[in-house]
Scaffold this active site. Sequence first.
Site, PDB file in Angstrom:
ATOM      1  N   HIS A   1       9.481  -1.141   3.548  1.00  0.00           N
ATOM      2  CA  HIS A   1       9.049  -2.230   4.439  1.00  0.00           C
ATOM      3  C   HIS A   1      10.087  -3.362   4.423  1.00  0.00           C
ATOM      4  O   HIS A   1       9.800  -4.481   3.971  1.00  0.00           O
ATOM      5  CB  HIS A   1       7.663  -2.738   4.050  1.00  0.00           C
TER       6      HIS A   1
ATOM      7  N   ARG B   1       3.369  -0.648  11.699  1.00  0.00           N
ATOM      8  CA  ARG B   1       2.529  -0.735  10.513  1.00  0.00           C
ATOM      9  C   ARG B   1       2.135   0.696  10.151  1.00  0.00           C
ATOM     10  O   ARG B   1       1.919   1.528  11.038  1.00  0.00           O
ATOM     11  CB  ARG B   1       1.266  -1.554  10.783  1.00  0.00           C
TER      12      ARG B   1
ATOM     13  N   GLU C   1       0.747   0.426   0.906  1.00  0.00           N
ATOM     14  CA  GLU C   1       2.005  -0.109   0.359  1.00  0.00           C
ATOM     15  C   GLU C   1       1.705  -0.946  -0.882  1.00  0.00           C
ATOM     16  O   GLU C   1       0.657  -1.597  -0.922  1.00  0.00           O
ATOM     17  CB  GLU C   1       2.692  -0.988   1.405  1.00  0.00           C
TER      18      GLU C   1
END
Length: 323
Positions: A283, A236, A265
């Site tokens: 991601h 993360r 993000e």
Amino acid sequence: MKKNVFVFSRLSPEHQQRLRHNFNVTLLDPAGDIDAQYASALPEAHGLLGVGRPFGRAQLERAGRLEVISTISVGYDNYELAYLNERGILLTNTPDVLTETTADLGFTLLMAAARRVPELDAWVKAGHWQAPVGPAQFGSDVHGKTLGILGLGNIGAAIARRGRFGFNMEVLYSGNSRKPALEQELGARYCGFDELLGEADFVVLVVPLSAQTRHLIGRRELALMKPSAILVNVARGPVVDEAALVEALQNGQIRAAGLDVYEKEPLRESPLFALPNVVTLPHVGSATHETRQAMAELALDNLERALLGGTPRHRVNPQVRAR
Ligand code: DGY
């Protein structure tokens, strides 16, 4: 009477149909007024299904009937577990089905950063390849190097296997507990955190995000890494202090980074974009057709079991019993 399910992520028509068989389904329309849709759906919802949106106390206080949240992800840092437990809301997730796919991506980032794949691809396409390449285009070897894994869970172990058996790498790991079976299988060596940072040619982050792992890698840790080292983050974003990473990459304190995740993000602008020694992916650790399909299936199954009286296969907080 059918229970109400609010779906806040894209869902295939087949999965929508399957859900409608058992539930009253409301789908979030991403083109509509998002806040208004949450405001009307949350108070009615018995179940939530989706990924990629944080749900804290403030949002869930409005969801008085909520019994289960089925996240289409293995990670669950978007939720305040203590609050879910207090409310008796079950949280389910989708581990295992994404392990190998995410490990593929982790190793892709490692290779791409080491051999400078996106940078050289852009260089060729820009017409710069006018003569045989020289040291300015050279990368770093991967085979035979030392792979340091922070977070030797399922995905970490799958990445370590690729390194050990595919690339003859020495595997180091650090963490709260030793993994004797993996030590045996992979010849992995358990070591201290600082020792791993100092010895690894590749430091791969696969830890879950928690209060303990937030900014696990910051200025001090980057300074411990070799100047030739490459950092890979498929965990993360907030596990890394991004400002410190930018500085370390700019100053040549480490050679390169391969990133799939970011502090904020989607990453729309960032000093990272100006750095040729960073590979930036959006991601996509688990983002293949096959795996996203499998994750959606599992999340649906978890939700159905929770709301129809069974036991979901993957419960994050099993102390909360499905009603
Ligand atoms: C996961 O499953 O946690 C992936 O990172 C997608 O969010």
